[in-house]
Design a protein around this motif. Structure first.
Motif, PDB file in Angstrom:
ATOM      1  N   ASP A   1       0.830  -1.214   0.000  1.00 55.32           N
ATOM      2  CA  ASP A   1       0.000   0.000   0.000  1.00 55.32           C
ATOM      3  C   ASP A   1       0.863   1.263   0.000  1.00 55.32           C
ATOM      4  O   ASP A   1       0.592   2.222  -0.720  1.00 55.32           O
ATOM      5  CB  ASP A   1      -0.924   0.025   1.232  1.00 55.32           C
TER       6      ASP A   1
ATOM      7  N   GLU B   1      -1.603  -1.655  -8.026  1.00 59.68           N
ATOM      8  CA  GLU B   1      -1.234  -2.697  -7.055  1.00 59.68           C
ATOM      9  C   GLU B   1      -0.547  -3.868  -7.774  1.00 59.68           C
ATOM     10  O   GLU B   1       0.453  -4.405  -7.308  1.00 59.68           O
ATOM     11  CB  GLU B   1      -2.523  -3.165  -6.360  1.00 59.68           C
TER      12      GLU B   1
ATOM     13  N   ALA C   1      -5.650  -7.460  -2.678  1.00 63.25           N
ATOM     14  CA  ALA C   1      -4.645  -7.741  -3.713  1.00 63.25           C
ATOM     15  C   ALA C   1      -4.913  -9.063  -4.434  1.00 63.25           C
ATOM     16  O   ALA C   1      -4.848  -9.134  -5.662  1.00 63.25           O
ATOM     17  CB  ALA C   1      -3.246  -7.735  -3.101  1.00 63.25           C
TER      18      ALA C   1
END
Ligand code: S3P
Length: 187
Positions: A49, A76, A97
């Motif tokens: 993050d 991501e 994720a």
């Protein structure tokens, strides 16, 4: 495993040939435990993050607000493919994720995933302490987390290691994690 057992810790480190990736719902403790685990093993730690925020030059809340979740997942995926590089390290991911197929394939194929699990009520309590989680903004956090658990647990459970956490002291959590890692690496 006792944290004083430096020989066993060194043995784990020397067998480690890929990153350890912490997965699980938001506020389960992925970053907190991941950082400590990396420090005990003497390897690098990265928080996905944080890396996404650095690369985008803006906060996760702002990325969701301005560009939406799809754009965040793209960033991501790029960050995770950079971080999963066959070197021993610990990476903490954001809770969603593994919901991106390519990111999940990368994690389950090229890293050792540890599913950090905590009770939903614990997660509600922890996430209520700040407003950093855009997915909890629009509704009842307990209902949202429960819904996310229903969808995500079947994916999280692909991890070869599951770490059940409670409010116990960090050194106990790390000892448990090292024991689970040792068992996995010796399999
Ligand atoms: C998300 C979890 C967050 C962050 C983003 C989306 C999710 O990370 O990546 O807000 O989809 O569960 P944490 O799990 O570290 O809170």
């Amino acid at each position: 495993m006792n944290l004083d057992n430096q020989t066993a810790i060194a043995a784990i480190k020397s067998t480690l040939d890929r990153p350890i990736v912490m997965i699980g719902l938001m506020a389960a403790g992925k970053t907190r435990i991941g950082k400590e685990l990396a420090s005990v093993l003497g390897v690098e730690f990265a928080d996905a993050d944080e890396e996404i925020e650095k690369a985008a030059g803006m906060s996760i809340a702002d990325i969701f607000e301005c560009y939406g979740e799809g754009h965040f997942r793209d960033g991501e995926r790029r960050v995770m493919s950079r971080l999963i590089d066959n070197t021993p390290k610990v990476v903490a991911t954001g809770g969603g994720a593994v919901m991106d197929k390519a990111t999940a394939d990368l994690i389950f194929g090229n890293a050792i995933a540890i599913w950090v699990r905590a009770d939903i009520n614990t997660l509600v309590e922890r996430t209520s302490q700040n407003n950093k989680r855009p997915l909890l903004k629009d509704g009842n956090p307990h209902d949202i987390l429960k819904r996310l658990a229903d969808v995500r647990y079947p994916i999280y459970q692909k991890a070869p290691i599951m770490l059940e956490t409670d409010e116990g002291p960090m050194n106990k959590i790390i000892e448990t994690t090292l024991g689970l890692l040792q068992d996995y690496l010796n399999r």
